[in-house]
Design an enzyme around this catalytic site. Sequence first.
Site, PDB file in Angstrom:
ATOM      1  N   GLY A 304       0.816  -1.214   0.000  1.00 50.71           N
ATOM      2  CA  GLY A 304       0.000   0.000   0.000  1.00 50.71           C
ATOM      3  C   GLY A 304       0.845   1.257   0.000  1.00 50.71           C
ATOM      4  N   ARG A 305       2.013   1.186   0.631  1.00 55.91           N
ATOM      5  CA  ARG A 305       2.892   2.356   0.678  1.00 55.91           C
ATOM      6  C   ARG A 305       3.429   2.719  -0.697  1.00 55.91           C
ATOM      7  NH1 ARG A 305       5.349  -0.169   6.151  1.00 55.91           N
ATOM      8  NH2 ARG A 305       3.895   0.854   7.599  1.00 55.91           N
ATOM      9  N   PHE A 435      -0.754   9.145   6.328  1.00 55.32           N
ATOM     10  CA  PHE A 435      -1.387   7.853   6.069  1.00 55.32           C
ATOM     11  C   PHE A 435      -0.370   6.717   5.948  1.00 55.32           C
ATOM     12  CE2 PHE A 435      -5.409   9.627   3.759  1.00 55.32           C
ATOM     13  CZ  PHE A 435      -5.868  10.074   4.973  1.00 55.32           C
ATOM     14  N   GLU A 436      -0.805   5.519   6.333  1.00 56.39           N
ATOM     15  CA  GLU A 436      -0.064   4.272   6.144  1.00 56.39           C
ATOM     16  C   GLU A 436       1.361   4.357   6.690  1.00 56.39           C
ATOM     17  OE1 GLU A 436      -0.801   1.927   2.818  1.00 56.39           O
ATOM     18  OE2 GLU A 436      -2.700   2.868   2.311  1.00 56.39           O
ATOM     19  N   GLY A 437       1.480   5.003   7.847  1.00 58.02           N
ATOM     20  CA  GLY A 437       2.768   5.189   8.503  1.00 58.02           C
ATOM     21  C   GLY A 437       3.262   6.600   8.276  1.00 58.02           C
TER      22      GLY A 437
END
Length: 634
Positions: A304-305, A435-437
């Site tokens: 996803g990243r 987002f996402e980290g």
Amino acid sequence: MDLIKKLGKGVQIAEAERDRRRHEGFVADLFRGKASFSLLTPWHESSHEEQDKAERIAQEFKGLLRTCIDPEEVDRTDEVPGEALEQLCRFGFFGLKLPEEYGGLQLSQTSYVKVMSLVASWCGGTAASLSAANTIGVGGPIKHCGTLEQKQRYLPVVSRVPSGFAFTEKEAGSDPASMGMYALRVRSASGEVIGYRLNGEKLWTTNGPKDDRRFLSPLLCVIAKTVDKPEELSDESKKPVFSAFVVSTDAEGVRVVQRCQFEGLRGMYNGVTEFKDVYVSKSQLIGEQEGTGFRIALEALNTGRITVAGACLAIVKQCLLIDRWWGCARKQWGKKIGKHELIGSGMFASDLADAFAMEAMIKFASGRVDRDLDARLEAAVCKVFASERGWRVVDNTMQARGGRGYETARSLARRGDPPIPVERYHRSFRPNRIFEGSSEILSAGYVIREGVDEYKARGEVLFSRGNLGKKFIASLAFVADVARTFFPAFGGSQLRRAVHPSLRRHARFAERYSRKLARSIILNSARYQNRLVHKQLLFNRWFWIVAELFAMSAACAYASYLSASQRDDRFFSLADFYCREARIRVQNLFRAVARNNDAAERQVAESFLKGRYDSWLKEDIISIVDELGLKADY
């Protein structure tokens, strides 16, 4: 282990659940003092069949986006049109990466990034919902970790409808220790676990609430602590057991509390969800195995990243096209603004070079995923690099556009100006750094933690008590590590295959400074020992050294590939300029590792947090903190 305990329960959980496979890949080798150009050649190319499929799906998306989604209207109403959602479902776009045998389109990671970048360039909110459904929604976890029965049951459904993800809570974000959502085991008369009852509240349920009453998604992937009784949540002697469940949003006890509104990414469906004594059967436990929930969540974020990075690049390209038009169309002080050094040279040139480096990194990372190679570190570096550098590009475009950049597209159109939505891009780009980290967690936390893991594992022997024999052997190993960093780790042949002669001096710089990075890690580890884990500013410098060396190497290899395969030499100058600038940044970062003001910064931060400057800060303002009655206890 004593050090990990001192850092708190959340760190202990992350340490216990982390993927312990040895990291492989270009970024991992940088930490080992090697710039492995053999990994950059041959440059990965998708098959012609895969390229044709991706192009066909991209064309279908273009038609859908242009006819069904007005991004300005989505921004105004915070709603994606129902017709557009129906079309996304009908075309199977919520199953872009799912296997064809289950109704998915089975795109490779490279093709998936291409398609999602297209969507992000048009409507950020729509891209956010699609991306979530295709990565952290029910489909991804079931595809990778579900049983055969679960795949057959759920994947055909979620390929045609959006699905959501519920992890974050009011007191539990990046630190999972405080998670209060629990799954109470339900046992049969014989004591066998037959199901669970979920209780708790999830904040920011992705693809959850459509409004304050209804859900967008029929299915959610929900992470909860698995217990025999609720009292276990407060028992610190108990190791938390995180599990992942497929939960139907029409199940009794599942309720929308609130749909949240955000600064940007309008049309993204996200909100607060309550679970009150919600019964799920054991067959709804993903993988039918307890204790894998936290790991499932982490694994879903990896690819996803890369997608987030691709979405960032899409907006960067939009902004650069706006820059070129505006730099030529707008005249001030007798010449086009693009010819003024602060605009053309100071903004546009570096932004264009950054965009090329981003694309090279993203394509390399995607290619590794397509070949089932380890890309965990590359994914994280891509995400941080693209979101941080991309934010600068978007901000530069607003600066170049001036007042027209800050004005909404609707307002511009009303008075006859081209409705360029820079203001919307600016609002919607910002969460990519979160987002996402977040950038801070991924850089100083994840990437550096994983990158130095091999040194840490061997160094623990040195810092432990007793066992002089093992300490002597470990000392010799570290001396050998340091010695190796004074000699090149590759021969000329792999460099010649990967990089064009005009760029090889930059590749040699990357190789030389990767060895200097390894020396810096080893020597600073010895210097700080158990205190190293607290040196986040040092970690951040190491991260950006790694990111720059990765970007330089990928840009050189990508430009060389484009020249060799497509006879396109335009990008040599971009790669060369990026590397010239990156070399200066890398050298400055190493200087800051040796000489910095970290101690003074910490003292100022401590004084600030203790309230020493509160009276000055409150002068001549109405303090919103005081108005809300918020107290800061340090």
